[in-house]
Design a protein around this motif. Sequence first.
Motif, PDB file in Angstrom:
ATOM      1  N   PRO A 113       0.826  -1.209   0.000  1.00 25.60           N
ATOM      2  CA  PRO A 113       0.000   0.000   0.000  1.00 25.60           C
ATOM      3  C   PRO A 113       0.858   1.257   0.000  1.00 25.60           C
ATOM      4  O   PRO A 113       1.948   1.288   0.572  1.00 25.60           O
ATOM      5  CB  PRO A 113      -0.792  -0.126   1.300  1.00 25.60           C
ATOM      6  CG  PRO A 113       0.114  -0.916   2.205  1.00 25.60           C
ATOM      7  CD  PRO A 113       0.845  -1.881   1.305  1.00 25.60           C
ATOM      8  N   THR A 158      -2.763   5.391   2.605  1.00 24.47           N
ATOM      9  CA  THR A 158      -3.859   5.249   1.639  1.00 24.47           C
ATOM     10  C   THR A 158      -4.202   3.775   1.469  1.00 24.47           C
ATOM     11  O   THR A 158      -3.521   2.894   1.989  1.00 24.47           O
ATOM     12  CB  THR A 158      -3.480   5.822   0.260  1.00 24.47           C
ATOM     13  OG1 THR A 158      -2.598   4.910  -0.410  1.00 24.47           O
ATOM     14  CG2 THR A 158      -2.798   7.172   0.395  1.00 24.47           C
ATOM     15  N   ASP A 159      -5.270   3.539   0.681  1.00 24.71           N
ATOM     16  CA  ASP A 159      -5.624   2.168   0.317  1.00 24.71           C
ATOM     17  C   ASP A 159      -5.094   1.807  -1.061  1.00 24.71           C
ATOM     18  O   ASP A 159      -5.386   0.727  -1.577  1.00 24.71           O
ATOM     19  CB  ASP A 159      -7.158   2.002   0.323  1.00 24.71           C
ATOM     20  CG  ASP A 159      -7.748   2.160   1.721  1.00 24.71           C
ATOM     21  OD1 ASP A 159      -7.062   1.773   2.691  1.00 24.71           O
ATOM     22  OD2 ASP A 159      -8.870   2.681   1.834  1.00 24.71           O
ATOM     23  N   THR A 160      -4.324   2.700  -1.662  1.00 24.43           N
ATOM     24  CA  THR A 160      -3.810   2.476  -3.005  1.00 24.43           C
ATOM     25  C   THR A 160      -2.751   1.385  -3.008  1.00 24.43           C
ATOM     26  O   THR A 160      -1.757   1.458  -2.272  1.00 24.43           O
ATOM     27  CB  THR A 160      -3.193   3.765  -3.579  1.00 24.43           C
ATOM     28  OG1 THR A 160      -4.200   4.779  -3.612  1.00 24.43           O
ATOM     29  CG2 THR A 160      -2.643   3.541  -4.972  1.00 24.43           C
ATOM     30  N   LEU A 195      -0.534   0.096  -9.944  1.00 19.59           N
ATOM     31  CA  LEU A 195      -0.251   1.308 -10.705  1.00 19.59           C
ATOM     32  C   LEU A 195       0.821   1.027 -11.748  1.00 19.59           C
ATOM     33  O   LEU A 195       1.825   0.372 -11.457  1.00 19.59           O
ATOM     34  CB  LEU A 195       0.228   2.421  -9.767  1.00 19.59           C
ATOM     35  CG  LEU A 195      -0.750   2.870  -8.683  1.00 19.59           C
ATOM     36  CD1 LEU A 195      -0.098   3.921  -7.793  1.00 19.59           C
ATOM     37  CD2 LEU A 195      -2.037   3.415  -9.302  1.00 19.59           C
ATOM     38  N   VAL A 201      -0.018  10.152  -4.181  1.00 17.48           N
ATOM     39  CA  VAL A 201      -0.166   9.555  -5.504  1.00 17.48           C
ATOM     40  C   VAL A 201       0.396  10.457  -6.596  1.00 17.48           C
ATOM     41  O   VAL A 201       1.031   9.990  -7.542  1.00 17.48           O
ATOM     42  CB  VAL A 201      -1.650   9.236  -5.787  1.00 17.48           C
ATOM     43  CG1 VAL A 201      -1.835   8.771  -7.226  1.00 17.48           C
ATOM     44  CG2 VAL A 201      -2.155   8.156  -4.832  1.00 17.48           C
ATOM     45  N   PHE A 204      -3.066   5.322 -13.826  1.00 16.63           N
ATOM     46  CA  PHE A 204      -3.240   5.871 -12.484  1.00 16.63           C
ATOM     47  C   PHE A 204      -4.689   6.283 -12.274  1.00 16.63           C
ATOM     48  O   PHE A 204      -5.284   5.997 -11.222  1.00 16.63           O
ATOM     49  CB  PHE A 204      -2.301   7.072 -12.290  1.00 16.63           C
ATOM     50  CG  PHE A 204      -0.968   6.721 -11.687  1.00 16.63           C
ATOM     51  CD1 PHE A 204      -0.625   7.151 -10.413  1.00 16.63           C
ATOM     52  CD2 PHE A 204      -0.055   5.951 -12.396  1.00 16.63           C
ATOM     53  CE1 PHE A 204       0.599   6.821  -9.854  1.00 16.63           C
ATOM     54  CE2 PHE A 204       1.185   5.627 -11.858  1.00 16.63           C
ATOM     55  CZ  PHE A 204       1.507   6.068 -10.572  1.00 16.63           C
ATOM     56  N   ALA A 262      -6.891   3.143 -11.915  1.00 18.32           N
ATOM     57  CA  ALA A 262      -6.687   2.456 -10.638  1.00 18.32           C
ATOM     58  C   ALA A 262      -7.335   3.234  -9.497  1.00 18.32           C
ATOM     59  O   ALA A 262      -7.997   2.651  -8.616  1.00 18.32           O
ATOM     60  CB  ALA A 262      -5.192   2.265 -10.376  1.00 18.32           C
ATOM     61  N   LEU A 263      -7.182   4.540  -9.522  1.00 20.45           N
ATOM     62  CA  LEU A 263      -7.752   5.351  -8.451  1.00 20.45           C
ATOM     63  C   LEU A 263      -9.269   5.410  -8.541  1.00 20.45           C
ATOM     64  O   LEU A 263      -9.963   5.417  -7.528  1.00 20.45           O
ATOM     65  CB  LEU A 263      -7.150   6.752  -8.500  1.00 20.45           C
ATOM     66  CG  LEU A 263      -5.642   6.810  -8.205  1.00 20.45           C
ATOM     67  CD1 LEU A 263      -5.122   8.219  -8.388  1.00 20.45           C
ATOM     68  CD2 LEU A 263      -5.357   6.323  -6.794  1.00 20.45           C
ATOM     69  N   GLU A 279     -10.571   2.265  -7.151  1.00 19.48           N
ATOM     70  CA  GLU A 279     -10.443   2.270  -5.702  1.00 19.48           C
ATOM     71  C   GLU A 279     -11.578   3.070  -5.066  1.00 19.48           C
ATOM     72  O   GLU A 279     -12.188   2.637  -4.085  1.00 19.48           O
ATOM     73  CB  GLU A 279      -9.093   2.879  -5.335  1.00 19.48           C
ATOM     74  CG  GLU A 279      -8.850   3.050  -3.867  1.00 19.48           C
ATOM     75  CD  GLU A 279      -7.532   3.778  -3.604  1.00 19.48           C
ATOM     76  OE1 GLU A 279      -7.556   4.839  -2.965  1.00 19.48           O
ATOM     77  OE2 GLU A 279      -6.495   3.278  -4.055  1.00 19.48           O
ATOM     78  N   HIS A 280     -11.854   4.244  -5.648  1.00 20.68           N
ATOM     79  CA  HIS A 280     -12.924   5.080  -5.090  1.00 20.68           C
ATOM     80  C   HIS A 280     -14.292   4.410  -5.274  1.00 20.68           C
ATOM     81  O   HIS A 280     -15.153   4.496  -4.411  1.00 20.68           O
ATOM     82  CB  HIS A 280     -12.924   6.449  -5.767  1.00 20.68           C
ATOM     83  CG  HIS A 280     -11.686   7.255  -5.477  1.00 20.68           C
ATOM     84  ND1 HIS A 280     -11.087   7.268  -4.250  1.00 20.68           N
ATOM     85  CD2 HIS A 280     -10.946   8.074  -6.280  1.00 20.68           C
ATOM     86  CE1 HIS A 280     -10.032   8.065  -4.267  1.00 20.68           C
ATOM     87  NE2 HIS A 280      -9.907   8.559  -5.517  1.00 20.68           N
TER      88      HIS A 280
END
Length: 379
Positions: A9, A13-15, A20, A337, A369, A372-373, A376-377
């Motif tokens: 991670p 964050t949870d990323t 990525l 990020v 990116f 992926a984000l 995630e959201h």
Amino acid sequence: MTTATTTTPLPGTDTVLELLPKVSLHDHLDGGLRPQTIIELAEEAGVELPTTDADELAAWFAEKSNSGSLVEYLKTFDITTAVMQTREGLERVAREAVLDLAADGVVWGEIRWAPEQHLTRGLSLDETVEAVQAGLDAGVAEARSLGQRIRVGQIVSAMRHADRGLEIAELAVRHRDNGVVGFDIAGAEAGFPAGRMRDAFDLLAASFFPATVHAGEADGLESIRGALLDGRALRLGHGVRLAEDIDITTEGESTFARLGTLAEWVKDRGIALETSPSSNLQTGAIAQWGDELVDHPLDLFYQLGFRVTVNTDNRLMSGTTLSRELALVADAFGYGVADILAFQLNAAEAAFLPVEDRVELAEMLVEGFEAALAGEHAG
């Protein structure tokens, strides 16, 4: 070392960094072997190992690499190069390197190695390059069959102390249409300036063939100056001691940085710094500033607008991946990020690719990116 099941991670964050898309510019083929592969190849080649347990062998490499000395660090390569002396060994190591990079989310990887160190079992220089390329091609095909997007290129390195620079430069140019994208000089830096291989760099310049040069890792500003003047380097391998040409002063609550002419040239020309945070700690490259990652001048360079990239150097010796290195610097310097993307775009711009491919790569990074984000959201 495989990264397929790893999830790293981005701190705070949870990323998941593996998800990525990333660019790897400084990754040594002989520094990224899987421990189990070393064990199996060593048995076939009759190479004695300190242990035949994969986990113990990984720990042995990490221990020996944490010496604070580049010279001592380089001794661990005696084992890895010893098991890479046959076509089969080179192909396997190259194929697995691509798979491990792909599993880590790398979409463009430049893998460097020194063909002259792989000739003890009868292969010619050209045969070693062909074997590695066959392995890289197989790895790319396999990764793509798994739904992973990756392209790779070879960077052919000449060993600084061996005086075969011109021969290796000719080899690199000869294979420029067979996967070789750049030239490098590696090995003990202090005492072996780029100028010793001026004839090699003259050939490369005349052939319009790009070079990156290890400099500013185990030697200082003169080494970097030589890399730029004699080597015509478009990138600096590590380059961290360029910080010696930056003067930091504090007046009240304000901090000012004054760049010397060398540092200013590197910044203004956009010459990429191929920093490798864990490796730079292991080899003592940043010892004059401290012994923790937060002491690394990477953040200073970044804040001042240098073209900073983050790399692994040797994944086996540092027990690392590109995702892990990015997590480490993010934790040390509070990066988010946007900063991680900035490092990837810097690397894409510095990649040894045609400009159209670099533009396409940058677009792929931004889209990756964002996707992926967004996922995630949405989750």
